[in-house]
Write a protein that holds these residues in place. Structure first.
Motif, PDB file in Angstrom:
ATOM      1  N   LYS A  41       0.854  -1.190   0.000  1.00 35.62           N
ATOM      2  CA  LYS A  41       0.000   0.000   0.000  1.00 35.62           C
ATOM      3  C   LYS A  41       0.890   1.239   0.000  1.00 35.62           C
ATOM      4  N   LEU A  43       2.217   4.845   0.142  1.00 33.59           N
ATOM      5  CA  LEU A  43       1.619   6.032   0.740  1.00 33.59           C
ATOM      6  C   LEU A  43       1.756   7.264  -0.126  1.00 33.59           C
ATOM      7  N   ASN A  44       2.686   7.223  -1.073  1.00 38.37           N
ATOM      8  CA  ASN A  44       2.989   8.415  -1.864  1.00 38.37           C
ATOM      9  C   ASN A  44       3.318   7.989  -3.289  1.00 38.37           C
ATOM     10  N   VAL A 240       6.662   4.060   9.483  1.00 38.09           N
ATOM     11  CA  VAL A 240       6.110   5.084   8.596  1.00 38.09           C
ATOM     12  C   VAL A 240       7.097   6.240   8.535  1.00 38.09           C
ATOM     13  N   THR A 242       7.626  10.172   7.247  1.00 38.77           N
ATOM     14  CA  THR A 242       6.888  11.365   6.859  1.00 38.77           C
ATOM     15  C   THR A 242       7.857  12.528   6.629  1.00 38.77           C
ATOM     16  N   ASP A 256       2.967  12.033   3.991  1.00 39.97           N
ATOM     17  CA  ASP A 256       3.552  10.721   4.207  1.00 39.97           C
ATOM     18  C   ASP A 256       4.444  10.383   3.025  1.00 39.97           C
ATOM     19  N   ALA A 259       5.860   3.573   3.788  1.00 37.16           N
ATOM     20  CA  ALA A 259       5.580   2.677   4.906  1.00 37.16           C
ATOM     21  C   ALA A 259       6.371   1.395   4.704  1.00 37.16           C
TER      22      ALA A 259
END
Length: 305
Positions: A41, A43-44, A240, A242, A256, A259
């Protein structure tokens, strides 16, 4: 008794030798590629997993518990929470290991004294190392060897911190040191005029996440990367990453970045670094591994601008 001594000597000569004797200074690092994987998944959309390695040390037992890293000119400088600095080429090869000293000039095997967590470098080349348990920041002058005796930075205004949840994050930001605690909270600490002032910051990415590292974004004097860790015995570790920005004296979350969770090699990642590339940045995270063998992992992400 002479016959007994001769018998023992004969047995020792006949005993098979399995351990290879290595001369002092023969330490080496091999970077063994991890199995190919893709982030489940992302995040960016601008950040892509670029692969990873297991860091395998030869000729030393000091390469474990890695809690931060910096990368410059193809060389990795990594901190160990066993009180060591490990340096090696980014493509593997000969390693250099130095034990960190306290202001009395002595090394220590006591985790209450040698639990190094994060590394920051000022624009003049001064290096700052944060320690937790005995919470402090030690200062290494430009050009000083890692084996040199450091000085201790005065930090008035920094509150008392829990024993093992101290200054996990340290980064140069806007002409000051940004310090972040695993237990929560951010402070801007002066160097020329020592003193720490609390700054408001963003909330953690989720329940049970804690800050474990801060690193500057090269070329952006007001931005840092923040690495957060989550652990549960039921799901294992998660991380995570960021991006934060100092705006009007407040640290705000920009976005974010990435991950680390299965199928990526989830582990206890405690250090982050960024290197400028032609297309943007390459981001690195390194682990204080939870594996039985303690071998760290080094993951890479490409951030395309």
């Amino acid at each position: 008794m002479r016959w007994l001594n001769l018998t023992i000597a004969a047995l020792l000569l006949a005993w098979p030798v399995h351990a290879e004797l290595r001369p002092y200074g023969s330490e080496r690092i091999a970077l063994v590629p991890l199995p190919a994987a893709a982030a489940a998944k992302p995040l960016n959309a601008k950040v892509r997993y670029a692969g990873g390695y297991q860091v395998v040390a030869q000729g030393t037992s000091q390469v474990m518990g890695l809690s931060d890293l910096e990368i410059a000119d193809g060389q990795v400088t990594a901190l160990s929470d066993l009180g060591a600095v490990v340096r090696f080429p980014l493509d593997g090869g000969a390693a250099k290991i130095d034990l960190l000293r306290d202001r009395d000039g002595k090394t220590s095997i006591n985790r209450d004294f040698n639990d190094a967590e994060d590394l920051a470098t000022g624009p003049d080349g001064t290096r700052y190392v944060s320690f937790e348990r005995l919470h402090r920041v030690m200062v290494y002058a430009p050009g000083a060897a890692w084996s040199a005796t450091p000085t201790q930075l005065s930090l008035p205004g920094l509150p008392a911190l829990p024993n093992n949840e101290g200054l996990e994050g340290l980064a140069w930001l806007d002409g000051q040191l940004l310090a972040g605690a695993e237990s929560g909270g951010f402070w801007l600490c002066g160097v020329a005029r020592p003193g720490c002032k609390a700054v408001a910051g963003p909330s953690v990415p989720g329940f049970m996440y804690k800050l474990v590292s801060l690193a500057p974004v090269p070329g952006r004097s007001d931005e840092v990367l923040a690495l957060y860790r989550f652990y549960s015995p039921f799901s294992g570790p998660r991380s995570v990453l960021t991006r934060l920005r100092l705006t009007d004296g407040v640290l705000v979350k920009v976005e974010d970045m990435a991950a680390v969770a299965p199928p990526l090699a989830a582990d206890n990642y405690e250090g982050v670094a960024a290197v400028k590339t032609d297309a943007g940045y390459r981001l690195y995270v390194i682990s204080d591994s939870l594996a039985d063998d303690g071998k760290p992992r080094l993951l890479m992400f490409d951030w395309t601008l």
